[in-house]
Design an enzyme around this catalytic site. Structure first.
Site, PDB file in Angstrom:
ATOM      1  N   CYS D 148      -2.986   1.950   6.167  1.00  0.00           N
ATOM      2  CA  CYS D 148      -2.401   3.271   6.427  1.00  0.00           C
ATOM      3  C   CYS D 148      -3.122   4.047   7.524  1.00  0.00           C
ATOM      4  CB  CYS D 148      -2.362   4.096   5.141  1.00  0.00           C
ATOM      5  SG  CYS D 148      -3.891   4.062   4.196  1.00  0.00           S
ATOM      6  N   HIS D 241      -3.247  11.376   5.512  1.00  0.00           N
ATOM      7  CA  HIS D 241      -4.571  11.074   6.042  1.00  0.00           C
ATOM      8  C   HIS D 241      -4.735  11.843   7.359  1.00  0.00           C
ATOM      9  CE1 HIS D 241      -4.808   8.208   2.951  1.00  0.00           C
ATOM     10  NE2 HIS D 241      -4.818   7.078   3.618  1.00  0.00           N
TER      11      HIS D 241
END
Lengths: 348, 348, 348, 348
Positions: D148, D241
């Site tokens: 990710c 994130h």
């Protein structure tokens, strides 16, 4: 003074670690054995434990070998922080073998010949111990403390019940994540969230509170006759259970009288100056927005119950907010205070 | 269909932004004026606002000049998200000048000739409007919605009260930070914490709930006669107020009956298919640990009240947990639904 | 020993409260005056302050009348926790009047004749004080400490720079909310969020670090010649700034050598046994996932810089993670340590 | 159009649930099989899964029986959300049996004949598939997407690398808890905390980024030649994130040029109008304090990479902050976009 040797059962878990922390420099007790499940036995405690306390792991204990949970060793008290899945049988075996089991586990709490002690309130319940030993043919005995949420509720209710008579109790809790042990609550479930359910918790509060404030008849403890309705919630707080309470009383009492009663309350641990006893078992705060867990949870080293917002209830008599440290006064600290009482009362 | 022009009073604040978001693509209403305090007037909305919504600021409105809060403009509805410190006088002036003021502010909520509308339950309270206009010599009128916490409580109580008669209500809330506006609660006060106090909130819940479920007599709204005891807490949750409720009923009802009653409940907004009306104003969940704010707050675009844990109470009759979105169904969304009702009922 | 009387400027703010807490039982200093803005003067400190520290407000100080920020009183040290908007002029006036101003404010930090002291590293910078006094015609002087994030970075860089020569520094910070004062960061902005911007912070780190590790030439402090690139973020943490660092060195060094160098490092405060000096100004942890703010921030009463994850960098020479307590070692505690140094070095 | 039947491997886990959510109403694909470990097989999906998504479990799939992870069924694509402990062998078996395995697992990502696809950037890497099938004697094939954190970094680097040549990359991440799956990170570890370590994550970022931006030579993918230094942290954020990046470039570029380049960037998914493709794969924000995960993570349904704070670096050339949705664009959404590309490119 020679220290009393003790064992900790379930020493690697969250409550077990709290026992280790609080007993590391105890004036009367010395940790002689650290016991845990097979996964840990044979390793040193430092290897076996995933240490999750704020302070460092006490060095002396890091090197101690973890033992299996077997009775008979050279210690008089066995502090139990065992998981309820295994605590029942192990605690019985230790009591049978002559140890005084001071347990934080729920398994034996509600048995009529097992005292559920909150020493400021019901030290007299210890008198069922001789019967417990005799009937069960144990050389030792089991003494328990309550569930964490119950502890702060019973503490605040105690003086009120004696003076005014409690008839009904509504309590809604907002409980810290540390109450669920480790790993406990997944962060995905609780970050920015409230979980309005804690398995078994409402039943414990509704029953254990009544046992603590109950009375001894024929060597058995009977429940106090008031009724409790508990609703429990998990909130994203690290330590400290907050409880919103509403009470119906037998005799009328004004909030100011309740506040004075609670502020001035002390019990046997204070008279006996037990090492872990808080000077004020109950601290009453007068600010409109206290107690708060992050600000007040460490009051008197986490051993006080903090009470605030004592005010009338439009339906019943009085409302208030309670707070206590769930892993100190609500668990390991409570058990240690119980053990101190047992020593002074010559039950060791 | 030609859209109805509306103004937003207090357009730059937290609730004002929620109005802007929800009205940006409304099928019936078109934002014609954005009004705010002197600090903002003369700037474009894009310059004046510190946009704090999850989605982007609607482009068309970013370029609109913010106006002072003055009545008389080319709009029939004035949605009020004004601060209580100024809402009283401004809302009156707008009503006097002929605007229909649909207010989320608390100032006029408890006046007997001002409807406090939750349209699934008390659309008939609108019938006090002619008297309001006549007695106050206003060309327009004021219609209000309740405090956010009250909304979800009243919604769940409504069907129960009609069928079984509510006599007593204990409610403990755990309220999201967005309920305090912006900047609202300092992060230092709430991170990892619970604040057991929200100024004025308990009184609002204890009174407004009874007005919503009250009745019209002689062109005035009288309060329902049950009693409410509310304890309110702020918790570190972004959106969604959770409420633990215990009820005494006049006629006995089993939890299962309550669940079916609430699940099947619909009201006038559903019958009229108002654009903002949720299909299910109340959604009953059967999992033991729901509703939860982070998981359930956006049920039906944040317009449903989610109910769970319907179960007996050891003291009263039934307990349950409620959840609603405090800035949508609990504020701006509620006002918009009220305005939709007013349109269909020919009050515009 | 007779204690040295001190004043706290800006005593009601967040850093001011931290000064009050840390000085309440200081062995050398005694708080004689609490000074703040007009809003507070005339009230007692207990009335004026919105106390936000974990421990209680020291009782003796609660009754003290808050004074205006005016020099000349009966105290030799003036600890400044003033807001930068007003600190500049007030601090100069106090210095001119003969007080030793020990400031946490940013206003004078970068002036070449004002020492920016981190006493483990650059106590020799105090030698610019005589020139400062002479050129500015002050009877007193100003001594400053750095920005909180800079403090921990400079502390870790200091020993490395002396031994191996630092050439380039990349640092990304994750800073606690307490660093923004009170009310500081609104909870709506930071709950479950990261804010990748703190106004002015990156510039401070990039410059102040170089001044701390700079040198005195001609009675002026010149900046060290390495370059710093700082990226700063606010995270939902109560106390403790975490910093991810990557360094280019002039001479090669292995992570193990760096770890030993930092572990063994001590400075003048340790040699002089200053009361607030940590035994280990730098604590190196070897676990893969430490330091962590909630677990490690109170290391040595919040006065140590905790370093972990010392490892190679694929681009530069070495990477590591730093942590320090932003309002203790990063603010009030740093200033108090500076004052202790000034006393021992005869600057009072 | 007849929909393409697909299976989800590891359907009960966190990423598996994200696949279920995103595929529930997909225009091209239809979930035909839900596969998981032995613990779940035989149960319905509704029984087997502990549903942790914000929206409800799609009703049609709740009743589907969970199957063992065995190839050969009536589906062409197998989306893999398997745990790395088992993904390696299972994915090979499915590819051998003729399925197109579109995997989010890390096991095969770095094999030179397995494409690691980010379709806006390196759709041409699919050309290694014929060789993969031939050499491994598979009827099907394996196509992967990256970790990710790598996804958002590679997305932003891609256009910059092509135009200006990337030479060095420093990246520090602040990663959401959802990236660790469920139960994932214990709340005790992350509430009010930062964990400066995620096992294996730094190595993945440092390598996978270079493979995505690498090139095909002799039917094998070679890594791009720049160097990446990654430091990874877990923060108490639900989704999203955030990454602080500093870059050295071969050719000089001003921040404004970079911003325009990224703003205007589109790739093959946009040209082909793939159903899951965001209109803007990269969204550049100009506010000083964006992107922020809670505010920006759902940009274009969680499929965009949001970039902000593009500014010079005192050491290298340019700095910026990146954000992406780790379980949508960073996991299940990425795999689905890859499958859409495979369909259009005739690899099914």
């Amino acid at each position: 003074m020679k220290k009393i040797p003790v064992a900790i059962l379930g020493a690697t878990g969250a409550v077990g670690q709290q026992f280790v922390t609080l007993l590391a420099s105890h004036p009367w007790f010395e940790v002689r054995a650290l016991m845990a499940s097979e996964r840990s036995t044979g390793k040193t405690y430092g290897e076996a434990v995933s240490w999750k306390q704020a302070g460092p792991l006490p060095q002396r204990l890091a090197a101690v070998k973890v033992e299996a949970c077997e009775p008979g060793g050279d210690f008089s008290i066995a502090f139990s922080a065992l998981d309820a899945a295994v605590a029942g049988g192990i605690e019985k075996a230790f009591a049978a073998a002559g140890h005084v089991v001071v347990s934080n586990s729920r398994n034996h709490r509600l048995e009529p010949d097992v005292p559920l002690i909150l020493p400021e309130l019901n030290a007299d319940h210890l008198e069922v111990i001789p019967g417990q030993k005799k009937n069960r043919r144990w050389k030792g005995c089991i003494v328990t403390n309550s569930n964490c949420s119950t502890m702060f509720l019973a503490m605040a209710l105690g003086p009120i019940h004696r003076r005014y008579g409690v008839e009904k109790v509504f309590v809604t809790t907002m409980q810290a994540i540390s109450g669920a042990g480790y790993p406990g609550v997944p962060s995905w479930d609780i970050l920015g969230n409230v979980i309005p359910f804690i398995s078994g918790e409402e039943e414990k509060i509704e029953t254990e509170t009544r046992k603590i404030l109950g009375f001894v008849r024929d060597a058995r403890i009977e429940l106090a006759t008031f009724t409790v309705s508990a609703q429990t919630n998990r909130v994203p707080v690290e330590n400290g259970h907050t409880e919103c309470v509403s009470l119906a009383l037998r005799s009328p009492a004004r909030p100011k009288e309740i506040a004075e009663l609670l502020s001035g309350f002390t019990g046997l641990p204070q008279q006996l100056k037990l090492p872990s006893a808080p000077v004020h078992p109950i601290l009453v705060r007068s600010e409109p927005d206290r107690p708060q867990p992050r600000m007040d949870v460490m009051t008197e080293n986490g051993m006080s119950t903090v009470v605030g917002r004592i005010r009338p209830c439009p339906i019943l008599d009085v409302r208030m907010v309670l707070l206590g440290h769930n892993t100190i006064r609500g668990a390991a600290g409570a058990a240690i205070l119980n053990a101190e009482l047992l020593k002074v009362q010559k039950y060791l």
